[in-house]
Design a protein around this motif. Structure first.
Motif, PDB file in Angstrom:
ATOM      1  N   GLY A  84       0.801  -1.219   0.000  1.00  0.00           N
ATOM      2  CA  GLY A  84       0.000   0.000   0.000  1.00  0.00           C
ATOM      3  C   GLY A  84       0.834   1.269   0.000  1.00  0.00           C
ATOM      4  O   GLY A  84       0.487   2.249  -0.667  1.00  0.00           O
ATOM      5  N   GLU A  85       1.952   1.264   0.726  1.00  0.00           N
ATOM      6  CA  GLU A  85       2.782   2.470   0.793  1.00  0.00           C
ATOM      7  C   GLU A  85       3.377   2.804  -0.566  1.00  0.00           C
ATOM      8  O   GLU A  85       3.397   3.980  -0.968  1.00  0.00           O
ATOM      9  N   GLU A  88       0.689   4.238  -2.723  1.00  0.00           N
ATOM     10  CA  GLU A  88       0.418   5.623  -2.307  1.00  0.00           C
ATOM     11  C   GLU A  88       1.469   6.565  -2.885  1.00  0.00           C
ATOM     12  O   GLU A  88       1.145   7.678  -3.326  1.00  0.00           O
ATOM     13  N   ASN A  89       2.723   6.109  -2.907  1.00  0.00           N
ATOM     14  CA  ASN A  89       3.793   6.938  -3.462  1.00  0.00           C
ATOM     15  C   ASN A  89       3.596   7.184  -4.957  1.00  0.00           C
ATOM     16  O   ASN A  89       3.970   8.246  -5.473  1.00  0.00           O
ATOM     17  N   MET A  91       0.957   7.821  -6.357  1.00  0.00           N
ATOM     18  CA  MET A  91      -0.005   8.917  -6.515  1.00  0.00           C
ATOM     19  C   MET A  91       0.702  10.257  -6.693  1.00  0.00           C
ATOM     20  O   MET A  91       0.078  11.240  -7.092  1.00  0.00           O
ATOM     21  N   LEU A 100      -6.163   6.038  -7.222  1.00  0.00           N
ATOM     22  CA  LEU A 100      -5.683   5.039  -6.274  1.00  0.00           C
ATOM     23  C   LEU A 100      -6.407   3.704  -6.428  1.00  0.00           C
ATOM     24  O   LEU A 100      -5.782   2.641  -6.352  1.00  0.00           O
ATOM     25  N   LYS A 104      -4.472   0.251  -7.211  1.00  0.00           N
ATOM     26  CA  LYS A 104      -4.566  -0.916  -6.328  1.00  0.00           C
ATOM     27  C   LYS A 104      -5.021  -2.168  -7.074  1.00  0.00           C
ATOM     28  O   LYS A 104      -4.738  -3.291  -6.637  1.00  0.00           O
TER      29      LYS A 104
END
Length: 223
Positions: A84-85, A88-89, A91, A100, A104
């Motif tokens: 997930g991290e 997120e990066n 983005m 997002l 995912k």
């Protein structure tokens, strides 16, 4: 429901000749080609369809080399490890389409492909071996086990990889309504079964692949 002969005669009149008609019809890939397509290309094409949804295709396609880079060439074994991290990066990466939910979906579909690989040896075997007489069953399988593959995404992915399928576009749905096969866009199991049965009948009568019948049918309305 009219038989294939009517559809063929209509399209011959519409395009002026058999040669002109054949020139605009798609050709499905062979089972060998579908089975031979690598898992990373399946993941790339599935992801491409998901990101194209609701956007101008040329915009997404222009950004796709960057997607290939950040997703390790869409190697499922590498993509599935993206947490997930890291997503997120992504983005913050202006080269990408920063959605997002769609980002995912990529590792989720990588896991789907790996699950199928474990059972069948490679993802292409699932696509190649699925009978076109139950193509709506493959749509439902992809929507259930994949991520963001509902609606028209599953049939559009299949068309992109070359699997023989019809696609219930607006024009095709209008044509099916005119033939009194359905009275609305086919989303229920009953309506999907009715559409599949109609295409199976035309396929049996003509020997044409579903993708060609789909395009021919769409040209009987609004043209």
């Amino acid at each position: 429901m009219r038989d294939y002969q009517w559809l063929n005669e209509y399209c011959l009149n519409r395009f002026g000749s058999a040669a002109a008609l054949e020139a605009m019809l798609p050709q499905p890939a062979s089972a060998e080609e579908l089975r031979g397509l690598s898992d990373d290309r399946y993941l790339s094409l599935i992801s491409l369809r998901i990101f194209r949804a609701g956007l101008k295709h040329s915009l997404v396609d222009a950004k796709w080399p960057a997607f290939e880079e950040v997703f390790f060439g869409f190697d499922p074994e590498k993509v599935v490890l993206m947490g997930g991290e890291r997503l997120e990066n992504l983005m913050q990466d202006a080269r990408l389409i920063r959605h997002l939910g769609k980002l995912k979906s990529v590792p989720r579909n990588a896991q789907f492909i790996l699950d199928v690989r474990q059972e069948r040896g490679r993802f292409g075997a699932l696509i190649a071996d699925w009978p076109v007489t139950d193509i709506v069953g493959l749509w439902k399988y992809l929507a259930k086990h994949g991520s963001q593959l509902g609606g028209l995404s599953a049939p559009r992915v299949l068309r992109m990889v070359g699997k023989d399928t019809f696609i219930p576009t607006t024009d095709m749905v209008a044509a099916l309504k005119a033939q009194q096969i359905i009275d609305k866009a086919p989303t229920s199991l009953k309506d999907l079964a009715a559409v599949q049965a109609a295409f199976n009948q035309w396929h049996a009568q003509s020997g044409r692949p579903l993708c060609q019948l789909s395009v021919m049918l769409a040209h009987t309305v609004n043209h």
